[in-house]
Design a protein around this motif. Sequence first.
Motif, PDB file in Angstrom:
ATOM      1  N   VAL A 135       0.744  -1.258   0.167  1.00 37.99           N
ATOM      2  CA  VAL A 135       0.034  -0.124   0.083  1.00 37.99           C
ATOM      3  C   VAL A 135       0.766   1.076   0.137  1.00 37.99           C
ATOM      4  CG1 VAL A 135      -1.569   1.139   1.361  1.00 37.99           C
ATOM      5  CG2 VAL A 135      -2.040  -1.181   0.996  1.00 37.99           C
ATOM      6  N   ARG A 136       1.933   1.171   0.760  1.00 35.20           N
ATOM      7  CA  ARG A 136       2.671   2.368   1.048  1.00 35.20           C
ATOM      8  C   ARG A 136       3.526   2.577  -0.708  1.00 35.20           C
ATOM      9  NH1 ARG A 136       4.422   0.132   5.935  1.00 35.20           N
ATOM     10  NH2 ARG A 136       6.488  -0.404   4.695  1.00 35.20           N
ATOM     11  N   GLU A 137       3.735   1.493  -1.082  1.00 30.04           N
ATOM     12  CA  GLU A 137       4.310   1.645  -2.411  1.00 30.04           C
ATOM     13  C   GLU A 137       3.689   2.355  -3.486  1.00 30.04           C
ATOM     14  OE1 GLU A 137       6.890  -1.074  -5.703  1.00 30.04           O
ATOM     15  OE2 GLU A 137       6.285  -1.802  -3.775  1.00 30.04           O
ATOM     16  N   SER A 138       2.412   1.648  -3.361  1.00 29.12           N
ATOM     17  CA  SER A 138       1.459   2.218  -4.397  1.00 29.12           C
ATOM     18  C   SER A 138       1.138   3.599  -4.089  1.00 29.12           C
ATOM     19  CB  SER A 138       0.283   1.408  -4.292  1.00 29.12           C
ATOM     20  OG  SER A 138       0.103  -0.016  -4.846  1.00 29.12           O
ATOM     21  N   LEU A 139       0.915   4.006  -3.073  1.00 26.41           N
ATOM     22  CA  LEU A 139       0.460   5.418  -2.427  1.00 26.41           C
ATOM     23  C   LEU A 139       1.673   6.413  -2.855  1.00 26.41           C
ATOM     24  CD1 LEU A 139      -1.872   7.129  -1.173  1.00 26.41           C
ATOM     25  CD2 LEU A 139      -0.526   6.866   0.992  1.00 26.41           C
ATOM     26  N   GLU A 140       3.057   5.912  -2.781  1.00 25.86           N
ATOM     27  CA  GLU A 140       4.241   6.947  -3.078  1.00 25.86           C
ATOM     28  C   GLU A 140       4.220   7.190  -4.624  1.00 25.86           C
ATOM     29  OE1 GLU A 140       7.625   4.747  -1.566  1.00 25.86           O
ATOM     30  OE2 GLU A 140       6.915   5.396   0.568  1.00 25.86           O
ATOM     31  N   GLN A 141       3.694   6.127  -5.417  1.00 27.48           N
ATOM     32  CA  GLN A 141       3.544   6.243  -6.796  1.00 27.48           C
ATOM     33  C   GLN A 141       2.585   7.374  -7.192  1.00 27.48           C
ATOM     34  OE1 GLN A 141       3.929   2.744  -9.180  1.00 27.48           O
ATOM     35  NE2 GLN A 141       5.007   1.705  -7.698  1.00 27.48           N
ATOM     36  N   LEU A 142       1.580   7.260  -6.726  1.00 30.58           N
ATOM     37  CA  LEU A 142       0.233   7.843  -6.776  1.00 30.58           C
ATOM     38  C   LEU A 142       0.499   9.193  -6.429  1.00 30.58           C
ATOM     39  CD1 LEU A 142      -2.618   5.383  -5.921  1.00 30.58           C
ATOM     40  CD2 LEU A 142      -1.814   6.013  -8.138  1.00 30.58           C
ATOM     41  N   ARG A 143       1.185   9.585  -5.356  1.00 28.96           N
ATOM     42  CA  ARG A 143       1.085  10.669  -4.610  1.00 28.96           C
ATOM     43  C   ARG A 143       2.564  10.872  -3.700  1.00 28.96           C
ATOM     44  NH1 ARG A 143      -0.621  12.920   0.301  1.00 28.96           N
ATOM     45  NH2 ARG A 143      -1.233  15.058   0.155  1.00 28.96           N
ATOM     46  N   PRO A 144       3.494  11.453  -4.555  1.00 31.76           N
ATOM     47  CA  PRO A 144       4.955  10.999  -4.230  1.00 31.76           C
ATOM     48  C   PRO A 144       5.240  11.740  -2.621  1.00 31.76           C
ATOM     49  CG  PRO A 144       5.173  11.529  -6.424  1.00 31.76           C
ATOM     50  CD  PRO A 144       3.788  11.765  -5.907  1.00 31.76           C
ATOM     51  N   SER A 145       4.459  12.924  -2.283  1.00 29.73           N
ATOM     52  CA  SER A 145       4.638  13.410  -1.165  1.00 29.73           C
ATOM     53  C   SER A 145       3.533  13.778  -0.251  1.00 29.73           C
ATOM     54  CB  SER A 145       5.398  14.970  -1.203  1.00 29.73           C
ATOM     55  OG  SER A 145       4.603  15.684  -1.995  1.00 29.73           O
ATOM     56  N   GLY A 146       3.514  14.194   0.942  1.00 32.74           N
ATOM     57  CA  GLY A 146       2.145  14.476   1.573  1.00 32.74           C
ATOM     58  C   GLY A 146       1.969  13.385   2.874  1.00 32.74           C
ATOM     59  N   ASP A 147       0.919  13.682   3.422  1.00 31.90           N
ATOM     60  CA  ASP A 147       0.389  12.890   4.610  1.00 31.90           C
ATOM     61  C   ASP A 147      -0.217  11.557   3.983  1.00 31.90           C
ATOM     62  OD1 ASP A 147      -0.698  11.893   7.065  1.00 31.90           O
ATOM     63  OD2 ASP A 147      -1.478  13.596   7.642  1.00 31.90           O
ATOM     64  N   ALA A 148       0.641  10.423   4.343  1.00 30.25           N
ATOM     65  CA  ALA A 148      -0.085   9.087   3.693  1.00 30.25           C
ATOM     66  C   ALA A 148      -1.312   8.658   4.648  1.00 30.25           C
ATOM     67  CB  ALA A 148       1.239   8.005   3.843  1.00 30.25           C
ATOM     68  N   VAL A 149      -1.371   9.209   5.880  1.00 30.00           N
ATOM     69  CA  VAL A 149      -2.517   8.763   6.517  1.00 30.00           C
ATOM     70  C   VAL A 149      -3.634   9.414   6.077  1.00 30.00           C
ATOM     71  CG1 VAL A 149      -3.493   8.648   8.933  1.00 30.00           C
ATOM     72  CG2 VAL A 149      -1.105   7.929   8.797  1.00 30.00           C
ATOM     73  N   GLU A 150      -3.816  10.657   5.962  1.00 29.89           N
ATOM     74  CA  GLU A 150      -4.707  11.452   5.503  1.00 29.89           C
ATOM     75  C   GLU A 150      -5.310  11.308   3.993  1.00 29.89           C
ATOM     76  OE1 GLU A 150      -7.624  14.877   5.136  1.00 29.89           O
ATOM     77  OE2 GLU A 150      -6.590  13.848   6.789  1.00 29.89           O
ATOM     78  N   ALA A 151      -4.523  10.825   3.287  1.00 31.66           N
ATOM     79  CA  ALA A 151      -4.471  10.268   1.848  1.00 31.66           C
ATOM     80  C   ALA A 151      -5.158   9.069   1.878  1.00 31.66           C
ATOM     81  CB  ALA A 151      -3.284  10.277   0.995  1.00 31.66           C
ATOM     82  N   LEU A 152      -4.964   8.056   2.766  1.00 31.68           N
ATOM     83  CA  LEU A 152      -5.415   6.639   2.778  1.00 31.68           C
ATOM     84  C   LEU A 152      -6.840   6.990   3.248  1.00 31.68           C
ATOM     85  CD1 LEU A 152      -2.727   4.238   4.112  1.00 31.68           C
ATOM     86  CD2 LEU A 152      -3.918   3.958   1.918  1.00 31.68           C
ATOM     87  N   ALA A 153      -6.972   7.736   4.458  1.00 29.33           N
ATOM     88  CA  ALA A 153      -8.388   7.904   4.932  1.00 29.33           C
ATOM     89  C   ALA A 153      -9.238   8.288   4.032  1.00 29.33           C
ATOM     90  CB  ALA A 153      -8.187   8.891   5.893  1.00 29.33           C
ATOM     91  N   ARG A 154      -8.783   9.369   3.021  1.00 30.54           N
ATOM     92  CA  ARG A 154      -9.491   9.731   1.840  1.00 30.54           C
ATOM     93  C   ARG A 154     -10.019   8.791   0.684  1.00 30.54           C
ATOM     94  NH1 ARG A 154     -10.930  15.159   1.576  1.00 30.54           N
ATOM     95  NH2 ARG A 154     -10.572  16.475   3.509  1.00 30.54           N
ATOM     96  N   VAL A 155      -8.858   7.981   0.389  1.00 25.50           N
ATOM     97  CA  VAL A 155      -9.148   6.846  -0.483  1.00 25.50           C
ATOM     98  C   VAL A 155     -10.195   5.985   0.062  1.00 25.50           C
ATOM     99  CG1 VAL A 155      -8.203   4.987  -1.669  1.00 25.50           C
ATOM    100  CG2 VAL A 155      -6.768   7.272  -1.482  1.00 25.50           C
ATOM    101  N   SER A 156     -10.278   5.693   1.226  1.00 26.60           N
ATOM    102  CA  SER A 156     -10.959   4.983   2.060  1.00 26.60           C
ATOM    103  C   SER A 156     -12.421   5.335   2.001  1.00 26.60           C
ATOM    104  CB  SER A 156     -10.761   4.688   3.410  1.00 26.60           C
ATOM    105  OG  SER A 156      -9.474   3.887   3.443  1.00 26.60           O
ATOM    106  N   TRP A 157     -12.655   6.750   2.151  1.00 29.45           N
ATOM    107  CA  TRP A 157     -13.910   7.376   1.935  1.00 29.45           C
ATOM    108  C   TRP A 157     -14.328   7.434   0.422  1.00 29.45           C
ATOM    109  CZ3 TRP A 157     -17.378   8.193   5.401  1.00 29.45           C
ATOM    110  CH2 TRP A 157     -17.063   8.401   6.569  1.00 29.45           C
ATOM    111  N   SER A 158     -13.729   7.337  -0.429  1.00 27.16           N
ATOM    112  CA  SER A 158     -14.023   7.392  -1.797  1.00 27.16           C
ATOM    113  C   SER A 158     -14.341   6.047  -2.191  1.00 27.16           C
ATOM    114  CB  SER A 158     -12.758   7.813  -2.802  1.00 27.16           C
ATOM    115  OG  SER A 158     -11.980   6.643  -3.247  1.00 27.16           O
ATOM    116  N   VAL A 159     -14.182   4.969  -1.406  1.00 29.27           N
ATOM    117  CA  VAL A 159     -14.417   3.674  -1.820  1.00 29.27           C
ATOM    118  C   VAL A 159     -15.943   3.404  -0.920  1.00 29.27           C
ATOM    119  CG1 VAL A 159     -13.904   1.132  -1.302  1.00 29.27           C
ATOM    120  CG2 VAL A 159     -12.024   2.612  -2.229  1.00 29.27           C
ATOM    121  N   LEU A 160     -15.740   3.926   0.144  1.00 32.29           N
ATOM    122  CA  LEU A 160     -17.352   3.520   0.998  1.00 32.29           C
ATOM    123  C   LEU A 160     -18.293   4.421   0.588  1.00 32.29           C
ATOM    124  CD1 LEU A 160     -15.744   4.404   4.682  1.00 32.29           C
ATOM    125  CD2 LEU A 160     -16.263   1.923   3.591  1.00 32.29           C
ATOM    126  N   THR A 161     -18.169   5.756  -0.054  1.00 34.06           N
ATOM    127  CA  THR A 161     -19.298   6.424  -0.204  1.00 34.06           C
ATOM    128  C   THR A 161     -19.634   6.605  -1.900  1.00 34.06           C
ATOM    129  OG1 THR A 161     -18.172   8.505  -0.072  1.00 34.06           O
ATOM    130  CG2 THR A 161     -18.729   7.768   1.763  1.00 34.06           C
TER     131      THR A 161
END
Length: 393
Positions: free
Chosen positions: A11-37
Motif C-alpha cells: 500500500v505504501r509503495e502504491s501510494l508513493e507512486q500515486l502521490r509522492p509526497s504528503g500525509d500518507a494517513v490523510e491520503a489513505l483515509a480519503r481514498v477509503s472514503w472514496s471507496v465507502l461512499t
Amino acid sequence: MIESLTGDAGVRESLEQLRPSGDAVEALARVSWSVLTEPGDGVAGALIEELGASDALRLALGAGNAAGPEVSSRALADGRARWKTRADARSVVDALRGARDVGARLLIPGDAHWPTSLDDLGVHAPAVLWVRGDPRLLSAAPRVAIVGARAASAYGEMLAGDFAGELAAGGAVVVSGGAYGIDGAGHRAALVVGGKTVAFLAGGVDRAYPQGHQQLLRRIVETGAVVSEVPCGTAPTKWRFLSRNRLIAAVSDATVVVEAGWRSGSLNTAGHAAALGRPLGAVPGPVTSASSAGCHRLLREYDARCVTTTAEIRELWGDGPPGTSPGRGTDPDQSRVLDAMSSRDARAAAELSRRSGLAPERVNALLGLLELEGAVRRVEGGWQRARVSERRG
C-alpha cells in the motif's frame, strides 16, 4: 482499517507512486472514503469537515455517536448502514493498485494542484480526485465548461467545435464530460488546435466510457486530463453522471450549454453552476428545435446569458474586450457581487449580501464603485447588472 493499511508495504509503495509526497494517513483515509461512499455524500462530507478524514473514518466504522453538531445520531446511523457494506480494506488496496496500473495520480485537498473551486461544494465536495494526464490543468485558468446534448444536431456540434477550438487556442482549458455529442465535439476541437481539455468521468479513470470514445479519451490523457472522484473499477451509473456534473460546474470559471433538450442532463450541470454563482451561458437555437428547448429554458428560467460568439463567452468570466466587463478578474469581491446579480431582475443590497456571502457594508461599497464603472445600475427595487450594450468603454 487505516492502521492495517498504513502498515502494508504494498500500500505504501502504491501510494508513493500515486502521490509522492504528503500525509500518507490523510491520503489513505480519503481514498477509503472514496471507496465507502457514493459521490456527494453529505453526511460523510460533514464528518470529514468536522473531524478530519482519519478521525471521521474511525467514527464511521466504529462505535459512539459523538458526531458533532452538523451530523445527528440518526444521520450517522444511516450513514454507517450504507458505508459498512463497503468497509473492506481489500477494496482500498484494489483502488490504489488500479490507479497505479493506469498511471493515474491521486489529488486530495491541500495538494498543489487541487482545484480549490471544488471547495465551494461544501460537504458535497469530493474526498479525492483520480487523475490521468496533467493534474496542473485543474488549477490552470481560465477553465470553461462546454456541455450539451448527447444527441446533438450538426448545428450544435459545429458551434461547440468552433467555440471550444477558439477558446482553447486562446489559452482556455475546455472542460466537459467525455460524452457523445456536444461534449465530444468540444474535446476534439480543443485537441485539434493543440489546446488543453479536461474530461470528468462518471466511472473510474481506467474505464473508457462511452466505449466509442476510447481513442478520444486516450488522446485527452496524452495532452490534457481525465478525472474522476470514484476509484478505478467503478462503473458509471445514472446517479454518478448527475453527481459528476456538479464537479464540471464547480471546477469551471463559466459554463456554456451549447444545445440541450427540455430534460437534458446538461440542465443539471447548468443548475449546479447557477447554484454555485458561476457565470452561465446558453446558445440560442431555432424556436422550433427541440434540441434547443433546454437552452431557451435556461435563458428564461435560470438567468443564463445569451452567448453567440467566443468573445461573448469570454465576457462571462471577465475576459472580454475593454469595457465589456468592468471589475471582473481584478477584485474577487467585485466578481462575487456581479455573480450574485441579474441583468433582468432587480435585487436588493441585502439579497446580494446573502447571495455573495459578503457583509452588507462591503456590498454597498462595491455597488457604488461598480455603478461608477458602469457595470451595474440602480433601479426600482434594487440593483441590476448592466447589459454589455449599456456599459461604458
